[in-house]
Design a protein around this motif. Structure first.
Motif, mmCIF file in Angstrom:
data_model
loop_
_atom_site.group_PDB
_atom_site.id
_atom_site.type_symbol
_atom_site.label_atom_id
_atom_site.label_comp_id
_atom_site.label_asym_id
_atom_site.label_seq_id
_atom_site.Cartn_x
_atom_site.Cartn_y
_atom_site.Cartn_z
ATOM 1 N N VAL A 76 0.835 -1.197 0.000
ATOM 2 C CA VAL A 76 0.000 0.000 0.000
ATOM 3 C C VAL A 76 0.872 1.250 0.000
ATOM 4 C CG1 VAL A 76 -1.732 1.265 1.318
ATOM 5 C CG2 VAL A 76 -1.892 -1.225 1.120
ATOM 6 N N THR A 114 -9.100 -7.445 -3.173
ATOM 7 C CA THR A 114 -8.732 -7.065 -1.805
ATOM 8 C C THR A 114 -9.795 -6.202 -1.124
ATOM 9 O OG1 THR A 114 -7.173 -5.699 -0.534
ATOM 10 C CG2 THR A 114 -7.458 -5.101 -2.807
ATOM 11 N N ALA A 116 -9.051 -3.680 0.298
ATOM 12 C CA ALA A 116 -8.594 -2.291 0.114
ATOM 13 C C ALA A 116 -9.461 -1.534 -0.889
ATOM 14 C CB ALA A 116 -7.135 -2.276 -0.338
ATOM 15 N N THR A 188 5.813 -6.272 6.302
ATOM 16 C CA THR A 188 5.051 -5.149 6.867
ATOM 17 C C THR A 188 3.809 -5.635 7.601
ATOM 18 O OG1 THR A 188 3.729 -4.921 4.846
ATOM 19 C CG2 THR A 188 5.754 -3.599 4.970
ATOM 20 N N LEU A 190 1.250 -7.498 10.227
ATOM 21 C CA LEU A 190 1.303 -7.551 11.689
ATOM 22 C C LEU A 190 1.728 -8.916 12.242
ATOM 23 C CD1 LEU A 190 0.769 -6.049 14.364
ATOM 24 C CD2 LEU A 190 -1.566 -6.956 14.272
ATOM 25 N N VAL A 205 7.422 -4.662 18.940
ATOM 26 C CA VAL A 205 6.490 -4.354 17.854
ATOM 27 C C VAL A 205 5.904 -2.964 18.128
ATOM 28 C CG1 VAL A 205 4.565 -5.566 19.002
ATOM 29 C CG2 VAL A 205 4.473 -5.121 16.547
ATOM 30 N N SER A 206 5.793 -2.180 17.057
ATOM 31 C CA SER A 206 5.159 -0.858 17.175
ATOM 32 C C SER A 206 3.663 -1.023 16.943
ATOM 33 C CB SER A 206 5.701 0.096 16.103
ATOM 34 O OG SER A 206 7.086 0.258 16.237
ATOM 35 N N ARG A 221 -9.039 -5.897 12.699
ATOM 36 C CA ARG A 221 -8.978 -6.527 11.376
ATOM 37 C C ARG A 221 -9.575 -7.929 11.440
ATOM 38 N NH1 ARG A 221 -8.149 -2.147 10.347
ATOM 39 N NH2 ARG A 221 -6.467 -1.137 9.175
ATOM 40 N N VAL A 258 -5.226 -5.032 17.195
ATOM 41 C CA VAL A 258 -3.767 -5.225 17.171
ATOM 42 C C VAL A 258 -3.307 -5.781 18.522
ATOM 43 C CG1 VAL A 258 -1.560 -4.024 17.015
ATOM 44 C CG2 VAL A 258 -3.405 -3.450 15.411
ATOM 45 N N ARG A 281 -0.532 4.778 11.304
ATOM 46 C CA ARG A 281 0.006 4.635 9.947
ATOM 47 C C ARG A 281 -1.030 5.237 9.003
ATOM 48 N NH1 ARG A 281 1.276 -1.446 7.967
ATOM 49 N NH2 ARG A 281 -0.986 -1.494 7.824
ATOM 50 N N ASP A 284 -4.764 3.764 7.356
ATOM 51 C CA ASP A 284 -5.312 2.589 8.051
ATOM 52 C C ASP A 284 -6.739 2.855 8.527
ATOM 53 O OD1 ASP A 284 -3.300 0.715 7.921
ATOM 54 O OD2 ASP A 284 -2.399 1.271 9.850
ATOM 55 N N PRO A 285 -7.749 2.151 7.994
ATOM 56 C CA PRO A 285 -9.094 2.281 8.564
ATOM 57 C C PRO A 285 -9.125 1.695 9.981
ATOM 58 C CG PRO A 285 -9.122 1.147 6.428
ATOM 59 C CD PRO A 285 -7.701 1.211 6.876
ATOM 60 N N LEU A 288 -11.866 -3.123 9.859
ATOM 61 C CA LEU A 288 -12.165 -3.791 8.577
ATOM 62 C C LEU A 288 -12.610 -5.208 8.896
ATOM 63 C CD1 LEU A 288 -9.221 -2.972 6.091
ATOM 64 C CD2 LEU A 288 -11.614 -2.250 5.893
#
Ligand code: UFG
Length: 327
Positions: A76, A114, A116, A188, A190, A205-206, A221, A258, A281, A284-285, A288
């Motif tokens: 993305v 997707t 997206a 990238t 998660l 992890v961030s 998600r 997350v 970020r 990012d919705p 989803l």
């Protein structure tokens, strides 16, 4: 038994679908330029052609019964920085693929679309009739291909399905000891990133934002096991009808935050996973989550590993295997 071309069959989802097609007794050719795929991802038993989708005309002939199209750029962030790459490959490349299919009289297609395409959803769970408003050139390129396929079905009698994946995760293990999973570089996503922390390959992890309007403030998600996803492709091949374009979301209909994912990784692996909160970020919705009612109704699809812990267990098994291989 049928013969299929799998574009992008050296990548994550493409290789798992190719393995499922072979296990079902079909003949498979993988077409992949190995830009992001790995040759060892091509399942044993599949013929392999190294090449781009623009070269599909050199491979296809009337002996093929259909194409499963995964080859695409799929980052993305990169698509925002270099949109032309996405239009040229994902969109123009697919136009070439459709022309090659028409010339070779190959009239069945399953396309890797997707979530997206929906952008920031107005409501959840998301259904296929909800508005499409992609927030990145990646999402726009996939939506453009969905429209392109719809036109090809109406004008030229293609039998097609676009499967709109939510968050694909987990890994697939075959009876003969092969394993197929995520090997993105850079990674990238998660779940594999959190597993790298559990393995001690990353310090922490961030968490990208903890002030979203969700129960614990982190993004939610819908994670779907890659083997469940793969089975939907085989069902879509069976259901495809000339002149019809079936569009189906693929997710489990359950959202996990997350923080819930990180906690599940701690439970499954038994390792500590330090986390730090980072800024959101962009793009990012907050939430989803799929409505998979259509996939259930039209395809007769039933997920077998919808449980997040089961998905993480398989992803962990694969991550451990990759670590052993590179040790
Ligand atoms: N996240 C983190 N830290 C990380 C990585 C991810 O907090 O280090 C968060 C993200 O902000 C997001 C969630 O974890 O909320 C999941 O992120 P992923 O990158 O794993 O997946 P995305 O939801 O961004 O991406 C998926 C598909 C894409 C698709 C996109 C549509 O992988 O192909 O959904 O929004 F484009």
């Amino acid at each position: 038994m049928s013969k299929y071309l799998v574009t992008g069959g050296a990548g994550y989802v493409g290789s798992v679908v190719a393995a499922h097609l072979l296990a079902a007794g079909h003949t498979v050719t993988v077409l992949d330029d190995l830009d992001t795929g790995f040759e060892r991802g091509v399942p044993a038993g599949a013929a392999f052609v190294r090449g781009r989708i623009q070269e599909a005309a050199d491979v296809l002939d009337p002996s093929y019964d259909g194409v499963l199209h995964f080859a695409a750029h799929s980052r993305v962030g990169e698509s925002v920085e270099d949109p032309e790459k996405y239009w040229r490959n994902n969109v123009a490349g697919t136009l070439d693929l459709l022309a090659a299919m028409r010339a070779a009289q190959v009239r069945t297609l399953v396309f890797s679309s997707t979530a997206a395409v929906y952008g920031e959803p107005e409501r959840t769970p998301i259904t296929e009739t909800d508005p499409t408003a992609p927030t990145s050139p990646y999402g726009s390129s996939k939506l453009a291909v969905d429209h392109m396929i719809g036109g090809e079905c109406a004008a030229h009698g293609l039998a097609a399905a676009s499967l709109r994946y939510f968050n694909v995760a987990g890994a697939h293990f075959t009876d003969d000891g092969a394993a197929y999973g995520e090997r993105h570089d850079p990674e990238t996503h998660l779940i594999p990133l959190v597993l790298q922390v559990a393995q001690g390959r990353r310090e922490s992890v961030s968490v990208f934002g903890d002030d979203y309007p969700t129960p614990d403030g982190t993004c939610v998600r819908d994670y779907i096991h890659v083997a469940d996803l793969a089975r939907a492709h085989l069902l879509a091949l069976e259901q495809a009808m000339p002149g019809e374009h079936l569009i189906c979301n693929l997710g489990n209909g359950n959202g996990f935050s997350v923080r819930e994912v990180i906690e599940t990784v701690r439970e499954v692996t038994g390792h500590p996973v330090p986390e730090t909160v980072a800024p959101r970020r962009s793009g990012d919705p907050a939430v989803l989550v799929a409505s998979a009612d259509r996939a259930r109704g039209e395809l007769g699809w039933r997920p077998e590993r919808a449980d997040l812990a089961a998905i993480v267990e398989d992803a962990w098994r694969f991550a451990q295997r990759v670590a052993e291989e590179s040790a």
